[in-house]
Write an enzyme that holds these catalytic residues in place. Structure first.
Site, mmCIF file in Angstrom:
data_model
loop_
_atom_site.group_PDB
_atom_site.id
_atom_site.type_symbol
_atom_site.label_atom_id
_atom_site.label_comp_id
_atom_site.label_asym_id
_atom_site.label_seq_id
_atom_site.Cartn_x
_atom_site.Cartn_y
_atom_site.Cartn_z
ATOM 1 C CE1 TYR A 100 41.909 71.413 -0.796
ATOM 2 C CE2 TYR A 100 39.599 72.051 -0.641
ATOM 3 C CZ TYR A 100 40.826 71.800 -0.037
ATOM 4 O OH TYR A 100 40.971 71.961 1.317
ATOM 5 C CB CYS A 124 29.944 53.389 -4.421
ATOM 6 S SG CYS A 124 30.340 54.880 -3.473
ATOM 7 N N GLY A 180 58.761 76.537 9.595
ATOM 8 C CA GLY A 180 57.733 77.142 8.743
ATOM 9 C C GLY A 180 56.300 76.871 9.139
ATOM 10 C CG HIS A 192 46.928 68.882 8.426
ATOM 11 N ND1 HIS A 192 47.423 70.149 8.655
ATOM 12 C CD2 HIS A 192 46.563 68.406 9.649
ATOM 13 C CE1 HIS A 192 47.368 70.416 9.957
ATOM 14 N NE2 HIS A 192 46.852 69.378 10.578
ATOM 15 C CG ASN A 241 53.567 71.766 4.288
ATOM 16 O OD1 ASN A 241 52.883 72.433 5.060
ATOM 17 N ND2 ASN A 241 54.836 72.028 4.048
HETATM 18 C C1 BJW Z 1 58.313 80.641 6.613
HETATM 19 C C2 BJW Z 1 58.718 81.093 5.368
HETATM 20 C C3 BJW Z 1 59.939 80.615 4.865
HETATM 21 C C4 BJW Z 1 56.820 81.974 5.796
HETATM 22 N N1 BJW Z 1 60.656 79.764 5.603
HETATM 23 N N2 BJW Z 1 59.050 79.810 7.335
HETATM 24 C C5 BJW Z 1 40.841 75.782 20.112
HETATM 25 C C6 BJW Z 1 41.915 75.177 20.746
HETATM 26 C C7 BJW Z 1 42.499 74.036 20.229
HETATM 27 C C8 BJW Z 1 42.037 73.476 19.044
HETATM 28 C C9 BJW Z 1 40.987 74.081 18.413
HETATM 29 C C10 BJW Z 1 40.398 75.207 18.945
HETATM 30 N N3 BJW Z 1 39.382 75.570 18.116
HETATM 31 C C11 BJW Z 1 39.337 74.705 17.088
HETATM 32 C C12 BJW Z 1 40.301 73.793 17.266
HETATM 33 C C13 BJW Z 1 40.612 72.667 16.383
HETATM 34 C C14 BJW Z 1 41.251 73.070 15.066
HETATM 35 C C15 BJW Z 1 42.305 74.166 15.258
HETATM 36 O O1 BJW Z 1 43.436 73.916 15.623
HETATM 37 N N4 BJW Z 1 41.948 75.413 14.973
HETATM 38 C C16 BJW Z 1 42.870 76.534 15.158
HETATM 39 C C17 BJW Z 1 42.721 77.509 14.009
HETATM 40 C C18 BJW Z 1 42.616 77.151 16.523
HETATM 41 N N5 BJW Z 1 41.889 71.855 14.587
HETATM 42 C C19 BJW Z 1 41.221 70.964 13.895
HETATM 43 O O2 BJW Z 1 40.054 71.125 13.592
HETATM 44 C C20 BJW Z 1 41.973 69.706 13.527
HETATM 45 N N6 BJW Z 1 41.225 68.569 13.917
HETATM 46 C C21 BJW Z 1 40.975 68.312 15.208
HETATM 47 O O3 BJW Z 1 41.424 69.002 16.108
HETATM 48 O O4 BJW Z 1 40.181 67.203 15.400
HETATM 49 C C22 BJW Z 1 39.645 67.017 16.717
HETATM 50 C C23 BJW Z 1 38.436 67.905 16.853
HETATM 51 C C24 BJW Z 1 37.286 67.509 16.250
HETATM 52 C C25 BJW Z 1 36.134 68.292 16.386
HETATM 53 C C26 BJW Z 1 36.191 69.512 17.068
HETATM 54 C C27 BJW Z 1 37.398 69.933 17.648
HETATM 55 C C28 BJW Z 1 38.521 69.105 17.539
HETATM 56 C C29 BJW Z 1 42.150 69.618 12.016
HETATM 57 C C30 BJW Z 1 43.020 70.693 11.488
HETATM 58 C C31 BJW Z 1 43.061 70.608 9.967
HETATM 59 C C32 BJW Z 1 43.867 71.746 9.356
HETATM 60 N N7 BJW Z 1 43.652 71.759 7.949
HETATM 61 C C33 BJW Z 1 44.369 72.750 7.151
HETATM 62 C C34 BJW Z 1 43.832 72.679 5.693
HETATM 63 C C35 BJW Z 1 44.384 71.434 4.989
HETATM 64 C C36 BJW Z 1 43.787 71.273 3.632
HETATM 65 C C37 BJW Z 1 44.121 72.375 2.659
HETATM 66 O O5 BJW Z 1 45.225 72.921 2.617
HETATM 67 O O6 BJW Z 1 43.250 72.673 1.864
HETATM 68 O O7 BJW Z 1 45.777 72.503 7.219
HETATM 69 S S1 BJW Z 1 44.205 74.427 7.762
HETATM 70 C C38 BJW Z 1 45.869 74.892 7.394
HETATM 71 O O8 BJW Z 1 46.583 75.177 8.623
HETATM 72 C C39 BJW Z 1 46.532 73.649 6.782
HETATM 73 C C40 BJW Z 1 47.890 73.682 7.440
HETATM 74 O O9 BJW Z 1 48.506 72.408 7.401
HETATM 75 C C41 BJW Z 1 47.576 74.170 8.825
HETATM 76 C C42 BJW Z 1 48.765 74.748 9.547
HETATM 77 O O10 BJW Z 1 49.215 75.909 8.942
HETATM 78 P P1 BJW Z 1 50.766 76.248 8.902
HETATM 79 O O11 BJW Z 1 51.469 75.250 8.098
HETATM 80 O O12 BJW Z 1 51.267 76.483 10.275
HETATM 81 O O13 BJW Z 1 50.755 77.616 8.057
HETATM 82 P P2 BJW Z 1 50.599 79.136 8.570
HETATM 83 O O14 BJW Z 1 50.220 79.949 7.403
HETATM 84 O O15 BJW Z 1 49.768 79.238 9.770
HETATM 85 O O16 BJW Z 1 52.104 79.507 9.008
HETATM 86 C C43 BJW Z 1 53.142 79.597 8.049
HETATM 87 C C44 BJW Z 1 54.426 79.960 8.766
HETATM 88 O O17 BJW Z 1 55.491 79.939 7.823
HETATM 89 C C45 BJW Z 1 54.427 81.361 9.391
HETATM 90 O O18 BJW Z 1 54.826 81.245 10.750
HETATM 91 C C46 BJW Z 1 55.476 82.122 8.579
HETATM 92 O O19 BJW Z 1 56.201 83.077 9.353
HETATM 93 C C47 BJW Z 1 56.364 81.020 8.105
HETATM 94 N N8 BJW Z 1 57.134 81.286 6.882
HETATM 95 N N9 BJW Z 1 57.774 81.990 4.867
HETATM 96 C C48 BJW Z 1 60.200 79.415 6.830
HETATM 97 N N10 BJW Z 1 60.401 81.026 3.635
#
Ligand code: BJW
Length: 246
Positions: free
Chosen positions: A69, A152, A189, A121, A104
């Site tokens: 990080y 603490c 995005g 997030h 983000n």
């Molecule tokens: C462009 C571009 C340009 C490129 N212009 N576009 C099954 C079903 C439903 C849910 C779950 C499941 N199994 C597990 C879950 C829960 C889980 C989840 O969703 N998992 C999935 C992988 C399936 N979710 C969670 O755990 C969340 N909490 C939760 O649900 O709590 C309740 C719960 C508790 C206990 C058990 C189960 C549920 C929390 C999610 C936290 C996500 N954290 C992260 C890390 C943050 C910290 C860090 O960065 O260090 O957040 S993971 C990562 O993914 C980050 C992002 O915010 C998040 C989303 O990603 P994003 O932004 O969509 O990026 P990409 O890379 O996926 O996509 C980029 C896009 O940009 C692409 O489409 C490109 O084409 C495009 N692009 N260039 C425009 N120039």
């Protein structure tokens, strides 16, 4: 519909919107030099999400997670907003009611001048005490002992949401309120794979909102949106805002 027709329809909807909600993901910051997660060469190509982005992974090796990080903090704080971020700040000034929901953690929307930002997030610009839950922007300096500790005695962690963790209550309720009340939603995005964020545009669509997606690739929600603009955010968004208010 041709690409031009889709673009024109999106611009017209934005120009008429009474409440515009925007959901952004890593793609909007790609043109600021920040990696996305799930694309080739993305964050999860080089590190194991289970080890680096879960509480269990952190507790198993807090020093390793902190080192990772620290590197990401350096690249995020060196990055600058791009025209996509600036266009979203401009929209906020133009539309009667506006909610910007972002997955983000980079703070680039605020750096571009956006004010009403819902961070689903968390933020890499803050740290949090694992026991007390108190937050601070005093990130460790290079050379500090890792992992850092709170006064603490408990471990400090980045104030971001890891897999399996609940999203901040206020953020999730503000986001779903906006999905319930907006007449237009713009999704930029994000792969829309991660839940519950990915469900927000679906909820908006079910509540009657016109849903527009800006992404160079198809995503999990492409078949559900009304209009898709298959372009990079940095080029599409400024033109979209200009066309909406010409
Ligand atoms: C462009 C571009 C340009 C490129 N212009 N576009 C099954 C079903 C439903 C849910 C779950 C499941 N199994 C597990 C879950 C829960 C889980 C989840 O969703 N998992 C999935 C992988 C399936 N979710 C969670 O755990 C969340 N909490 C939760 O649900 O709590 C309740 C719960 C508790 C206990 C058990 C189960 C549920 C929390 C999610 C936290 C996500 N954290 C992260 C890390 C943050 C910290 C860090 O960065 O260090 O957040 S993971 C990562 O993914 C980050 C992002 O915010 C998040 C989303 O990603 P994003 O932004 O969509 O990026 P990409 O890379 O996926 O996509 C980029 C896009 O940009 C692409 O489409 C490109 O084409 C495009 N692009 N260039 C425009 N120039």
């Amino acid at each position: 519909m041709t690409e031009q027709e889709q673009f024109d329809k999106a611009a017209e909807a934005i120009g008429r919107a009474k409440h515009l909600a925007v959901l952004t993901g890593a793609g909007i910051s790609r043109e600021s030099g920040i990696h996305t997660f799930r694309e080739k060469g993305g964050v999860w190509d080089t590190v194991d999400a289970e080890k680096m982005a879960t509480l269990e992974g952190f507790l198993a090796d807090p020093e390793k997670v902190w080192k990772w990080y620290m590197g990401r903090y350096e690249s995020v704080t060196a990055a600058r907003p791009n025209p996509g971020h600036t266009a979203m700040a401009e929209l906020e000034r133009r539309v009667p009611a506006f909610t910007l929901i972002t997955q983000n953690i980079d703070g680039l929307h605020q750096a571009a001048g956006s004010v009403n930002v819902v961070e689903l997030h968390g933020s890499i610009r803050r740290i949090r005490c694992l026991d007390e839950g108190t937050t601070s922007s005093e990130w460790p300096r290079p050379g500090d002992a890792l992992p850092p500790r709170c006064k603490c005695g408990a471990l400090l962690r980045p104030d971001v949401v890891w897999f399996g963790e609940s999203l901040p209550e206020r953020a999730i309720s503000d986001a779903f309120d906006a999905a319930g009340s907006c007449d237009v939603m713009l999704v930029v995005g994000t792969s829309a794979i991660v839940q519950p964020a990915g469900y927000i545009p679906i909820e908006a669509g079910q509540n009657g909102a016109f849903v527009i997606e800006v992404n160079p690739e198809e995503t999990a929600i492409t078949s559900l949106v009304h209009v898709s603009i298959f372009e990079n955010a940095g080029s599409a968004l400024p033109r979209l805002v200009e066309a909406a208010f010409k």
